[in-house]
Design a protein around this motif. Structure first.
Motif, short mmCIF file in Angstrom:
data_model
loop_
_atom_site.label_atom_id
_atom_site.label_comp_id
_atom_site.label_asym_id
_atom_site.label_seq_id
_atom_site.Cartn_x
_atom_site.Cartn_y
_atom_site.Cartn_z
N UNK A 162 -15.57 -12.22 1.79
CA UNK A 162 -14.21 -11.73 1.52
C UNK A 162 -14.15 -10.32 0.98
N UNK A 163 -15.14 -9.52 1.32
CA UNK A 163 -15.18 -8.16 0.77
C UNK A 163 -14.01 -7.32 1.25
N UNK A 164 -13.48 -7.65 2.41
CA UNK A 164 -12.39 -6.84 2.94
C UNK A 164 -11.01 -7.33 2.49
N UNK A 165 -11.03 -8.36 1.68
CA UNK A 165 -9.75 -8.92 1.20
C UNK A 165 -8.85 -7.86 0.56
N UNK A 166 -9.37 -6.97 -0.31
CA UNK A 166 -8.49 -5.98 -0.93
C UNK A 166 -7.79 -5.09 0.08
N UNK A 167 -8.47 -4.81 1.20
CA UNK A 167 -7.82 -3.97 2.21
C UNK A 167 -6.64 -4.73 2.82
N UNK A 168 -6.88 -6.00 3.10
CA UNK A 168 -5.78 -6.82 3.63
C UNK A 168 -4.63 -6.87 2.62
N UNK A 169 -5.00 -7.02 1.36
CA UNK A 169 -3.98 -7.09 0.32
C UNK A 169 -3.19 -5.80 0.25
N UNK A 170 -3.92 -4.69 0.38
CA UNK A 170 -3.24 -3.40 0.27
C UNK A 170 -2.27 -3.22 1.43
N UNK A 171 -2.75 -3.60 2.63
CA UNK A 171 -1.85 -3.50 3.79
C UNK A 171 -0.61 -4.35 3.57
N UNK A 172 -0.83 -5.53 3.01
CA UNK A 172 0.32 -6.41 2.76
C UNK A 172 1.30 -5.78 1.78
N UNK A 173 0.76 -5.23 0.69
CA UNK A 173 1.68 -4.64 -0.31
C UNK A 173 2.40 -3.44 0.28
N UNK A 174 1.72 -2.70 1.16
CA UNK A 174 2.39 -1.55 1.76
C UNK A 174 3.56 -1.98 2.63
N UNK A 175 3.43 -3.13 3.27
CA UNK A 175 4.48 -3.59 4.17
C UNK A 175 5.61 -4.33 3.46
N UNK A 176 5.41 -4.59 2.17
CA UNK A 176 6.44 -5.39 1.47
C UNK A 176 7.68 -4.56 1.19
N UNK A 177 8.78 -5.30 1.00
CA UNK A 177 10.02 -4.61 0.72
C UNK A 177 9.97 -4.01 -0.68
N UNK A 178 10.41 -2.76 -0.76
CA UNK A 178 10.39 -2.07 -2.04
C UNK A 178 11.76 -2.21 -2.68
N UNK A 179 11.83 -2.99 -3.73
CA UNK A 179 13.13 -3.28 -4.35
C UNK A 179 13.30 -2.39 -5.58
N UNK A 180 14.41 -1.69 -5.62
CA UNK A 180 14.74 -0.89 -6.80
C UNK A 180 15.98 -1.52 -7.43
N UNK A 181 15.89 -1.90 -8.71
CA UNK A 181 17.07 -2.51 -9.34
C UNK A 181 18.26 -1.56 -9.32
N UNK A 182 19.43 -2.19 -9.24
CA UNK A 182 20.66 -1.40 -9.14
C UNK A 182 20.85 -0.49 -10.33
#
Lengths: 340, 391, 246
Positions: free
Chosen positions: A52-72
């Protein structure tokens, strides 16, 4: 002149990439080591051959694709800036951090750090001190979220108190080496015993401060998950949230290297000292990664201190001890107690 | 002129979605800095009206719903309910069934305490014991799966006995568990009990003294943590507990650490009870009272069997008119059923006395004057489950 | 202390306010007068030989649909009498038209029926008197289960409470009654005075009706779904049509 700029730029690029890779690797290492401690497996499926050495890369890609929520109600600019500050200053601190013993090329030395200044430690402490502004502004900008606010308040209090004690603890080796240059401090230890044997008290004090400034488990009050939901992270999402652990990992690395340089003789080893160069390099990184592992180890072992206890430890125990210790060091230097 | 404003109190809404409130608990904290000045518990997010439901169901129909009260110790809930009904109807239970009941009740107690230990350690910041305790709980749940097929909502204890006999494989698993568990327990015990940080977080935190603990109606380990030597297994003995040899741990300090030590010792005592039961359990005999009115008639007469079965299902078993209260010692405290019967197959009114409900409302007294971090450790030391609080 | 001793002590102290006592499977239940309830509770807590310091629970019971078998029996008897009287009338009508042989047997029958009616009336009156015990003035009962940890004995105190009555809160005696009284207030609508924080704890604060009352429908009232619609957070979908109350 040009060659200075060029080497500087290349060094910067290399260190930056190395730090990014390190942070990614740490993400994996942390989960694996914690998994080992906690009878779990840890990441395994991404790149199954490599544990699972490449797991962090997958994680990073996932976080990059996530919706960026800014509170009102958030202060948009500061809200956006906070993770940048939180991640940037540890990187900035790492610019003065030595990545190995200096290479002797011809008559001159090639230093394995982006900048080599003779007040390196002051620069590193200043940059690390500024890191807390990331958390502070994150807490304040989170649109009145009280959990974030309390977390920011805790972070600042913690940083302010422990910076003082940490600086006092580092003052002892500085006094003994009579230099603020990290390379000189190591050189001093090459001829004598490591400073940990002269300064055991300062060593312990600095060890405690290390955990406190990096906000790792016995002192992870700002993001005390069970009390403050996620502390300053509460309102953050996607890559903005990912920036904070990035900064934290780099802080851990810088603190570990400071520890090794100031108390454990940097790249000098107990045997085969200095020659060849690569041995010094290996000694150095073994020691640094031992301390990096120590952080994770403590993460998996200790419960968390309470806010008032944290302050008590700092102001009522560590501060008097380190002041007395400095007095003793100064006295010993004046009367010229010989160093072994 | 710049005037100094009056210090404002911060009000924080903790829950109903918060990592440390153990479910859907909601507390409104009034803070002065980090010091808690007032706590107002708010519940009802998991309110299902179980008492109203019970009035509209036959006694045996309500059985599965009892599991949903304290959903981490369902076996103990079943046992308490069945004992209450048996008290109302004056039923007998065969000896083997009594032993099986004690076995599963004590296993359930260990499982519940393990969850408590793991979550309490997690709440105070130690992540690792959580995984150790869940590993051990897993073996207990495997055992429960072996005897009744379910892992969380068992519905295993029945009025007049248990639903089916235990298997030889279960006994093997149990013996293996009793051999290995005390050693495994030492892992998390070693991580926490003598840990300085742990002690400084739990000692002298959330203190409730002897008189207050009684007046606020605490029960179970929380009551014993305040120095009250009261355990329904000893003081209001039921089942075959009187014939077993075990101690009731109690400590006078009344703080979080005392409650912690009491629960740890209770786990050891449960292991002791289990060992005795494994030795003493009769090898044969009924696991269910064959004359229990709740048992479907097995000997088939020529006619009327369908009708009798139908009546049992629809009208239930007619209990004598009257009222009865039975409290059993559950892992969380005293779980009691107060049943008012009007002579029909359904209870006229059922009040479920749950320990967690009382504990939640004692929280403000215990935690007042502490820091935010203290409310977390106090909540986990009181160990409430919101399935029980809201009913 | 044994159960009868406790009852004796209570009766000696409060006389007529202690109405009745009963035992069922070892549980002692004492019925007391509402006006003296708080005093009796205080006495139970403070009397050194009783010292009921622990209150496992407190609750209320709605007795409005509790079956009354004896009243029913009495009513059945009275109905029997009526049917028999009607039969006498029929027979008397027949008597005017009947022949002599039939008339005699009819007369005998009427005589028999009249005797039976007298008997049945007597029985009915007896039953009625017995049924008076079942009759209640007030709708609810408040129940206190008490326990002494020191002396290890239990008692249950009951008092009749109407919808209009205001019960004095027992929070000054046992702090744990606070939450139970809130629940009773929430679920039965019985009010308590001197309670520090009497509020609805399980239902929403503006909920109409008291769910544990016997006249409250099991599946909820008609307007409940519309009420919940108004409480939904912004953007949340409403309950689909097929799951709503008809």
């Amino acid at each position: 002149m040009l060659i200075y700029v060029l080497t500087g730029a290349i060094k910067l690029l290399v260190v930056f990439v190395l730090l990014l890779l390190y942070a990614l690797f740490m993400l994996w290492f942390e989960r694996k080591a914690l998994g080992f401690i906690q009878i779990r497996i840890g990441p395994k499926l991404v790149s199954s051959g490599l544990e699972g050495l490449l797991q962090p890369i997958a994680d990073m890609l996932k976080t990059l694709w996530k919706e960026d929520i800014v509170p009102h109600r958030a202060d948009k600019l500061v809200f956006w800036l906070a993770p940048v500050i939180g991640a940037m200053f540890p990187f900035a601190a790492a610019m003065a951090m030595p990545f190995g013993p200096p290479l002797k090329i011809g008559g001159s030395y090639f230093y394995l750090s982006v900048v080599h200044v003779n007040v390196g430690i002051l620069y590193i402490l200043a940059a690390l001190g500024l890191t807390s502004y990331g958390v502070l502004s994150a807490g304040i900008a989170s649109g009145g979220n009280k959990y974030s606010l309390i977390s920011a308040q805790r972070e600042v209090a913690q940083m302010v108190s422990y910076e003082v004690v940490m600086a006092l603890a580092l003052l002892n080796p500085i006094l003994m080496a009579q230099s603020l240059d990290l390379y000189d401090i190591v050189a001093m230890q090459a001829h004598h015993l490591w400073f940990v044997f002269y300064q055991p008290v300062a060593f312990v004090v600095f060890l405690i401060c290390m955990f406190a400034t990096a906000a790792i488990v016995p002192f992870d009050l700002p993001e005390a998950e069970q009390e403050l939901v996620a502390g300053f992270n509460t309102e953050y999402s996607a890559m903005k949230m990912g920036m904070f652990p990035f900064g934290q990992f780099v802080t851990i690395l810088v603190m570990s290297s400071l520890m090794v340089i100031f108390f454990l003789g940097g790249w000098t080893g107990p045997i085969w000292n200095g020659h060849p160069w690569i041995l010094g390099f290996i000694w150095y990184w073994i020691k640094v990664f031992f301390f990096v592992f120590l952080f994770i180890w403590s993460w998996g072992t200790f419960p968390r201190y309470r806010y008032d206890q944290l302050m008590n430890i700092c102001w009522k125990i560590l501060l008097p001890i380190s002041v007395l210790n400095i007095l003793w060091t100064g006295f010993a230097l004046i009367i010229h107690i010989p160093m072994i | 002129m710049i005037g100094i404003e009056e210090t404002k109190r911060v009000r924080i809404n903790m829950g109903p979605q918060h990592p440390a409130t153990h479910g859907v608990g909601r507390f409104i904290l009034t803070l002065n800095g980090e010091i808690i000045e007032d706590v107002k518990p708010i519940c009802g997010y998991l309110h299902r009206g179980l008492e109203k439901l019970a009035e509209n169901m036959t006694y045996q129909q309500f059985m599965p719903i009892v599991d949903r009260l304290d959903y981490v110790a369902s076996m103990n809930n079943d046992l308490a309910y069945c004992l209450a009904i048996e008290k109302l109807l004056g039923m007998e239970v065969p000896e083997r069934a009594e032993y099986i009941r004690i076995l599963i009740a004590e296993l359930g107690r260990i499982a519940s305490h393990l969850i408590w230990l793991g979550t309490m350690a997690l709440d105070i910041g130690a992540m690792t014991p959580y995984f150790y305790t869940f590993r051990d709980r897993e073996t207990i749940y495997d055992m429960f799966e072996e005897i009744c097929g379910a892992r969380l909502m068992y519905n295993y204890v029945r009025m007049g006995g248990v639903s089916n006999d235990i298997t030889p494989k279960f006994m093997e698993m149990l013996k293996h568990f009793l051999d290995t568990f005390p050693k495994l327990m030492k892992e998390s015990d070693g991580l926490l009990t003598k840990n300085r940080i742990w002690m400084s977080r739990t000692k002298d935190v959330g203190v409730i003294n002897y008189d207050d603990a009684i007046s606020w109606g605490l029960s179970g380990p929380c009551l014993r943590g305040s120095g009250v030597n009261w355990d329904l297994r000893k003081n209001r003995p039921y089942g075959i507990y009187p014939s077993l040899d075990f101690d009731i741990p109690y400590l006078p300090e009344g703080d979080v650490y005392a409650r912690y030590l009491v629960r740890l010792e209770e786990i050891n005592q449960s292991v002791r009870i289990l060992r005795q039961c494994v030795e003493k359990i009769p090898s044969g005999g009924d696991y269910m009272n064959p004359e229990s009115p709740f048992v479907r008639p097995m000997k088939k007469p020529k006619e009327g069997i369908a009708l009798k079965d139908f009546v049992l299902q629809i009208r239930g078993v007619k209990a004598p008119a009257g009222e009865v209260y039975f409290g059993a010692e559950n892992p969380k405290g005293e779980l009691g059923f107060y049943i008012v019967s009007d002579g029909a197959g359904k209870p006229y009114r059922m009040k479920i006395r749950t320990p967690s409900f009382v504990h939640v409302f004692a929280l403000p007294v215990i935690v007042k004057g502490g820091l935010i971090a203290d409310i977390v450790s106090v909540i986990s030391s009181l160990d409430f489950v919101f399935g029980e609080v809201d009913r | 202390m044994k159960n009868d001793e406790i009852v004796g002590l209570l009766k000696g102290e409060f006389g007529e306010a202690v109405k009745a006592s009963a035992e069922l499977s070892g549980d002692l239940t004492v019925k007391v007068d509402l006006s003296k309830l708080h005093e009796i509770l205080q006495f139970l807590r403070s009397c050194p030989s009783l010292e009921f310091d622990y209150l496992p629970f407190m609750t209320a019971i709605d007795y409005s649909v509790y079956p009354k078998p004896k009243t029913k029996e009495a009513e059945a008897k009275l109905k029997e009498v009526k049917t028999k009287e009607e039969k006498i009338k029929e027979d008397e009508e027949k008597l005017t038209e009947a022949k002599e042989e039939e008339a005699e047997s009819l007369k005998e029958e009427i005589q028999k029926l009249k005797e039976e009616i007298v008997k049945a009336k007597e029985e009915a009156e007896k039953l009625k008197e017995e049924a008076k015990e079942e009759e209640r003035e007030k709708q609810f009962d408040v129940v206190y289960q008490l326990r002494s940890i020191k002396h290890s004995h239990d008692i249950r105190i009951k008092a009749e409470v109407g919808e209009e009555d205001i019960v004095e809160s027992a929070t000054d005696i046992w702090s744990s009654t606070g939450c139970d009284e809130c629940e009773i207030y929430d679920m039965f609508g019985i009010k308590f005075k001197n309670h520090p924080d009497l509020r609805r704890i399980l239902m929403p604060e503006d909920w109409v009706g008291h769910p544990y009352r016997k006249d409250y429908p099991l599946k909820g009232k008609e307007g409940d779904d519309e009420y919940l619609d108004t409480r939904l957070p912004e953007g949340q979908l409403k309950k689909p049509e097929h799951t709503r109350m008809p």
